[in-house]
Design an enzyme around this catalytic site. Sequence first.
Site, PDB file in Angstrom:
ATOM      1  N   ARG A 172       0.800  -1.367  -0.127  1.00 50.22           N
ATOM      2  CA  ARG A 172      -0.123   0.048   0.034  1.00 50.22           C
ATOM      3  C   ARG A 172       0.819   1.139   0.011  1.00 50.22           C
ATOM      4  O   ARG A 172       0.487   2.135  -0.561  1.00 50.22           O
ATOM      5  CB  ARG A 172      -0.929   0.034   1.207  1.00 50.22           C
ATOM      6  CG  ARG A 172      -2.157  -1.033   1.275  1.00 50.22           C
ATOM      7  CD  ARG A 172      -3.028  -0.797   2.328  1.00 50.22           C
ATOM      8  NE  ARG A 172      -3.908   0.348   2.380  1.00 50.22           N
ATOM      9  CZ  ARG A 172      -4.372   0.544   3.343  1.00 50.22           C
ATOM     10  NH1 ARG A 172      -4.634  -0.075   4.451  1.00 50.22           N
ATOM     11  NH2 ARG A 172      -5.272   1.716   3.203  1.00 50.22           N
ATOM     12  N   CYS A 230      -1.197   5.755   9.172  1.00 53.01           N
ATOM     13  CA  CYS A 230      -1.631   4.462   8.755  1.00 53.01           C
ATOM     14  C   CYS A 230      -2.678   4.687   7.618  1.00 53.01           C
ATOM     15  O   CYS A 230      -2.732   5.657   7.070  1.00 53.01           O
ATOM     16  CB  CYS A 230      -1.816   3.322   9.884  1.00 53.01           C
ATOM     17  SG  CYS A 230      -3.295   4.091  10.894  1.00 53.01           S
TER      18      CYS A 230
END
Length: 275
Positions: A172, A230
């Site tokens: 990611r 995050c």
Amino acid sequence: MNAIISASRLARDLAGPTPPVLLDVRWQLGGPHLRSAYEEAHLPGAVFVDLDAELAGPAGPAGRHPLPDVEEFGAVMRAAGVSADRDVVVYDGGQGWAAARAWWLLRWTGHPSVRVLDGGLGRWSGQLESGTPTPRAGTFVPVPGAVELLDADGAAELARSGLLLDARAGERYRGEVEPVDPVAGHIPGAVSAPTTENVTEKGDLRPAEELAARFARLGADGTTRVGVYCGSGVSGAHQVLALAVAGVPAALYVGSWSEWSADPSRPVAKGPEPS
């Protein structure tokens, strides 16, 4: 006080004259609601806290798990029996992310003594109970600001002047996949540091010396400010927890990638390098 507690130490504390308040924060991203699992079996006296509804505000431009309303958070904590003069232990199903979110919020709002059960519910070998307890109301009054909080601009600045760690999976960060948010990539200047590398194969946090060595290799050697983000401020809280165990204070960007990527004016980097 330490940020984590072992199951054996928790058992001793629960048998003592002033047992800690227990909060059950089981949660699964995109999965079924886990309140029913809590009602079937939980640590004796533990109160269920809903991450989506009680540890976060409504999803929107500020991210998928923005900060909850402070007054509402305080009411939830008091209903769970939380007081400033009594230890709190939080746990989840084992991943540690949800428990760390509760830990971080209590720390940010000024609670002086809160720990995460290392390894979660699966490490507990003692008695479990079912049903829903009704604890004596606590007196905790949240006062935000006890630990550092980053907004989007602060995260961007820290990526340039200090160290901003991206706690998501490496793919990611690199922008190869994005299963949740609308844009793939990372904040320019951020360093990839997947939260999953902070735990052992059994799901326990690695020893403090191993964590300190890991973060030092990433640049968190005690000489620079450190921040973490995050996807939506949940696994990032676990990274802040791991950094605390390693002796490194760190700020959390709660909005994280879910807020950053929702603003088309903000730059996006891709690939394995920070910029």
